[in-house]
Design a protein around this motif. Sequence first.
Motif, PDB file in Angstrom:
ATOM      1  N   GLY A  87       0.796  -1.223   0.000  1.00  0.00           N
ATOM      2  CA  GLY A  87       0.000   0.000   0.000  1.00  0.00           C
ATOM      3  C   GLY A  87       0.827   1.271   0.000  1.00  0.00           C
ATOM      4  O   GLY A  87       0.418   2.291   0.585  1.00  0.00           O
ATOM      5  N   ILE A  88       1.967   1.244  -0.661  1.00  0.00           N
ATOM      6  CA  ILE A  88       2.832   2.427  -0.742  1.00  0.00           C
ATOM      7  C   ILE A  88       2.087   3.558  -1.453  1.00  0.00           C
ATOM      8  O   ILE A  88       1.462   3.354  -2.492  1.00  0.00           O
ATOM      9  CB  ILE A  88       4.143   2.091  -1.480  1.00  0.00           C
ATOM     10  N   ARG A  89       2.208   4.774  -0.913  1.00  0.00           N
ATOM     11  CA  ARG A  89       1.445   5.901  -1.430  1.00  0.00           C
ATOM     12  C   ARG A  89       2.216   6.774  -2.419  1.00  0.00           C
ATOM     13  O   ARG A  89       1.628   7.634  -3.073  1.00  0.00           O
ATOM     14  CB  ARG A  89       0.964   6.772  -0.255  1.00  0.00           C
ATOM     15  N   HIS A  90       3.533   6.558  -2.511  1.00  0.00           N
ATOM     16  CA  HIS A  90       4.324   7.400  -3.425  1.00  0.00           C
ATOM     17  C   HIS A  90       5.621   6.683  -3.764  1.00  0.00           C
ATOM     18  O   HIS A  90       6.387   6.311  -2.868  1.00  0.00           O
ATOM     19  CB  HIS A  90       4.622   8.741  -2.749  1.00  0.00           C
ATOM     20  N   HIS A  91       5.845   6.482  -5.043  1.00  0.00           N
ATOM     21  CA  HIS A  91       7.089   5.894  -5.543  1.00  0.00           C
ATOM     22  C   HIS A  91       7.877   7.012  -6.225  1.00  0.00           C
ATOM     23  O   HIS A  91       7.401   7.626  -7.182  1.00  0.00           O
ATOM     24  CB  HIS A  91       6.786   4.777  -6.555  1.00  0.00           C
ATOM     25  N   VAL A  92       9.075   7.265  -5.732  1.00  0.00           N
ATOM     26  CA  VAL A  92       9.959   8.276  -6.313  1.00  0.00           C
ATOM     27  C   VAL A  92      11.137   7.559  -6.955  1.00  0.00           C
ATOM     28  O   VAL A  92      11.786   6.717  -6.318  1.00  0.00           O
ATOM     29  CB  VAL A  92      10.465   9.261  -5.247  1.00  0.00           C
ATOM     30  N   ALA A  93      11.415   7.876  -8.201  1.00  0.00           N
ATOM     31  CA  ALA A  93      12.513   7.200  -8.905  1.00  0.00           C
ATOM     32  C   ALA A  93      13.467   8.217  -9.507  1.00  0.00           C
ATOM     33  O   ALA A  93      13.049   9.272 -10.009  1.00  0.00           O
ATOM     34  CB  ALA A  93      11.967   6.301 -10.006  1.00  0.00           C
ATOM     35  N   ALA A 120       3.053   2.392 -15.517  1.00  0.00           N
ATOM     36  CA  ALA A 120       1.968   1.413 -15.694  1.00  0.00           C
ATOM     37  C   ALA A 120       1.626   0.675 -14.412  1.00  0.00           C
ATOM     38  O   ALA A 120       0.712  -0.156 -14.401  1.00  0.00           O
ATOM     39  CB  ALA A 120       2.360   0.407 -16.782  1.00  0.00           C
ATOM     40  N   SER A 121       2.324   0.972 -13.316  1.00  0.00           N
ATOM     41  CA  SER A 121       2.217   0.144 -12.106  1.00  0.00           C
ATOM     42  C   SER A 121       0.950   0.370 -11.291  1.00  0.00           C
ATOM     43  O   SER A 121       0.548  -0.499 -10.516  1.00  0.00           O
ATOM     44  CB  SER A 121       3.420   0.408 -11.201  1.00  0.00           C
ATOM     45  N   GLY A 122       0.365   1.544 -11.420  1.00  0.00           N
ATOM     46  CA  GLY A 122      -0.765   1.874 -10.571  1.00  0.00           C
ATOM     47  C   GLY A 122      -0.364   2.498  -9.245  1.00  0.00           C
ATOM     48  O   GLY A 122      -1.223   2.953  -8.483  1.00  0.00           O
ATOM     49  N   VAL A 123       0.926   2.538  -8.937  1.00  0.00           N
ATOM     50  CA  VAL A 123       1.421   3.187  -7.720  1.00  0.00           C
ATOM     51  C   VAL A 123       1.636   4.672  -8.030  1.00  0.00           C
ATOM     52  O   VAL A 123       2.299   4.999  -9.018  1.00  0.00           O
ATOM     53  CB  VAL A 123       2.742   2.557  -7.243  1.00  0.00           C
ATOM     54  N   PRO A 124       1.098   5.600  -7.222  1.00  0.00           N
ATOM     55  CA  PRO A 124       1.367   7.024  -7.455  1.00  0.00           C
ATOM     56  C   PRO A 124       2.873   7.275  -7.480  1.00  0.00           C
ATOM     57  O   PRO A 124       3.615   6.725  -6.660  1.00  0.00           O
ATOM     58  CB  PRO A 124       0.695   7.706  -6.264  1.00  0.00           C
ATOM     59  N   TYR A 125       3.336   8.098  -8.399  1.00  0.00           N
ATOM     60  CA  TYR A 125       4.780   8.196  -8.616  1.00  0.00           C
ATOM     61  C   TYR A 125       5.228   9.608  -8.962  1.00  0.00           C
ATOM     62  O   TYR A 125       4.430  10.456  -9.385  1.00  0.00           O
ATOM     63  CB  TYR A 125       5.217   7.247  -9.732  1.00  0.00           C
ATOM     64  N   THR A 172      11.191  15.686  -2.704  1.00  0.00           N
ATOM     65  CA  THR A 172      10.130  15.074  -3.509  1.00  0.00           C
ATOM     66  C   THR A 172       9.450  13.952  -2.748  1.00  0.00           C
ATOM     67  O   THR A 172       8.236  13.746  -2.857  1.00  0.00           O
ATOM     68  CB  THR A 172      10.723  14.542  -4.830  1.00  0.00           C
ATOM     69  N   ALA A 173      10.219  13.211  -1.962  1.00  0.00           N
ATOM     70  CA  ALA A 173       9.682  12.066  -1.231  1.00  0.00           C
ATOM     71  C   ALA A 173       8.598  12.468  -0.243  1.00  0.00           C
ATOM     72  O   ALA A 173       7.650  11.699  -0.007  1.00  0.00           O
ATOM     73  CB  ALA A 173      10.806  11.336  -0.499  1.00  0.00           C
ATOM     74  N   ILE A 174       8.708  13.650   0.354  1.00  0.00           N
ATOM     75  CA  ILE A 174       7.726  14.055   1.364  1.00  0.00           C
ATOM     76  C   ILE A 174       6.631  14.944   0.770  1.00  0.00           C
ATOM     77  O   ILE A 174       5.738  15.395   1.496  1.00  0.00           O
ATOM     78  CB  ILE A 174       8.413  14.764   2.546  1.00  0.00           C
ATOM     79  N   ALA A 175       6.686  15.182  -0.540  1.00  0.00           N
ATOM     80  CA  ALA A 175       5.651  15.948  -1.232  1.00  0.00           C
ATOM     81  C   ALA A 175       4.630  14.992  -1.846  1.00  0.00           C
ATOM     82  O   ALA A 175       4.813  13.777  -1.859  1.00  0.00           O
ATOM     83  CB  ALA A 175       6.283  16.825  -2.308  1.00  0.00           C
ATOM     84  N   PRO A 177       2.613  12.997  -4.746  1.00  0.00           N
ATOM     85  CA  PRO A 177       3.041  12.453  -6.047  1.00  0.00           C
ATOM     86  C   PRO A 177       2.610  13.362  -7.197  1.00  0.00           C
ATOM     87  O   PRO A 177       1.500  13.902  -7.182  1.00  0.00           O
ATOM     88  CB  PRO A 177       2.314  11.106  -6.124  1.00  0.00           C
ATOM     89  N   ARG A 178       3.456  13.507  -8.192  1.00  0.00           N
ATOM     90  CA  ARG A 178       3.113  14.293  -9.378  1.00  0.00           C
ATOM     91  C   ARG A 178       2.469  13.435 -10.461  1.00  0.00           C
ATOM     92  O   ARG A 178       1.843  13.968 -11.375  1.00  0.00           O
ATOM     93  CB  ARG A 178       4.364  14.947  -9.964  1.00  0.00           C
ATOM     94  N   ASN A 179       2.690  12.125 -10.375  1.00  0.00           N
ATOM     95  CA  ASN A 179       2.302  11.232 -11.471  1.00  0.00           C
ATOM     96  C   ASN A 179       2.838  11.782 -12.791  1.00  0.00           C
ATOM     97  O   ASN A 179       2.148  11.852 -13.804  1.00  0.00           O
ATOM     98  CB  ASN A 179       0.793  11.027 -11.511  1.00  0.00           C
ATOM     99  N   GLY A 180       4.098  12.184 -12.744  1.00  0.00           N
ATOM    100  CA  GLY A 180       4.769  12.751 -13.904  1.00  0.00           C
ATOM    101  C   GLY A 180       6.262  12.825 -13.666  1.00  0.00           C
ATOM    102  O   GLY A 180       6.788  12.284 -12.686  1.00  0.00           O
ATOM    103  N   THR A 181       6.936  13.524 -14.549  1.00  0.00           N
ATOM    104  CA  THR A 181       8.391  13.591 -14.581  1.00  0.00           C
ATOM    105  C   THR A 181       8.854  15.037 -14.581  1.00  0.00           C
ATOM    106  O   THR A 181       8.195  15.889 -15.186  1.00  0.00           O
ATOM    107  CB  THR A 181       8.905  12.893 -15.857  1.00  0.00           C
TER     108      THR A 181
END
Length: 250
Positions: A87-93, A120-125, A172-175, A177-181
């Motif tokens: 149930g991760i709420r934000h993936h930052v890469a 494509a993962s469905g995880v907010p990122y 970015t990790a504590i903000a 998710p943008r669901n973008g780059t």
Amino acid sequence: MKIVVIGGTGLIGSKIVAGLTREGHQALAASPNTGVNALTGEGLSEALAGADVVVDVANSPSFEPQAVLTFFETAGRNLLAAERAAGIRHHVALSIVGTDRMPDNGYFRAKVAQEALIKASGVPYTIVRATQFMEFLGAIADSSAVDGAIRLPGGMFQPIAADDVAAVLAETAIAAPRNGTFDIAGPDRAPFDRIIAQYLEAMADPRPVVQDPRARYFGGTVEETSLVPLGEARLGRISLGTWLRDHSPA
């Protein structure tokens, strides 16, 4: 907030963990050294238990094109599946500026594949694309040495300090998710050969630098703007001159 940093013992990851910890967050350095291996899946579910955010700055141990593609695809699938289960709420890469503009660079192709899995993962990122790190200028020079000279392709270059990369990723990790780059880069842009020549001069390295249109960048063909942001980018605070002053021989 519990934030798991995949690759958290490396150059960027260790700085992210330190910065988040100073801000009062529970930052977990996750890497094979700490019993967490995204490539095999070992320790992922345990590390992600109770976490809110994952920051992925892991890197492939091999830059051979097929090996690096296998690494980012396999580790990406394992990590994102574990994130969905937790149930991760934000993936930052962390990715690379211009990664989709150099298809003949095997490492860049692998990062494109990694980005596609995230989207494509469905995880907010949020994907943060950075220019090359100042810390790798020496390795770039060494890898470009031919008969005593450093031969580099044309095009512009805009390296960024690892401290600035880590600071942006931690923020970015504590903000949300943008669901973008978005892109980040150093404050100084100049021709590739000029920046490497400036680095070598600061390091008292006498090797000459030659601009060679046939030279390649880790196997890829470099055009004028292949390695720099094309539009708006967030710029780091640390100039190349400041970084060189702080890292040059005494």
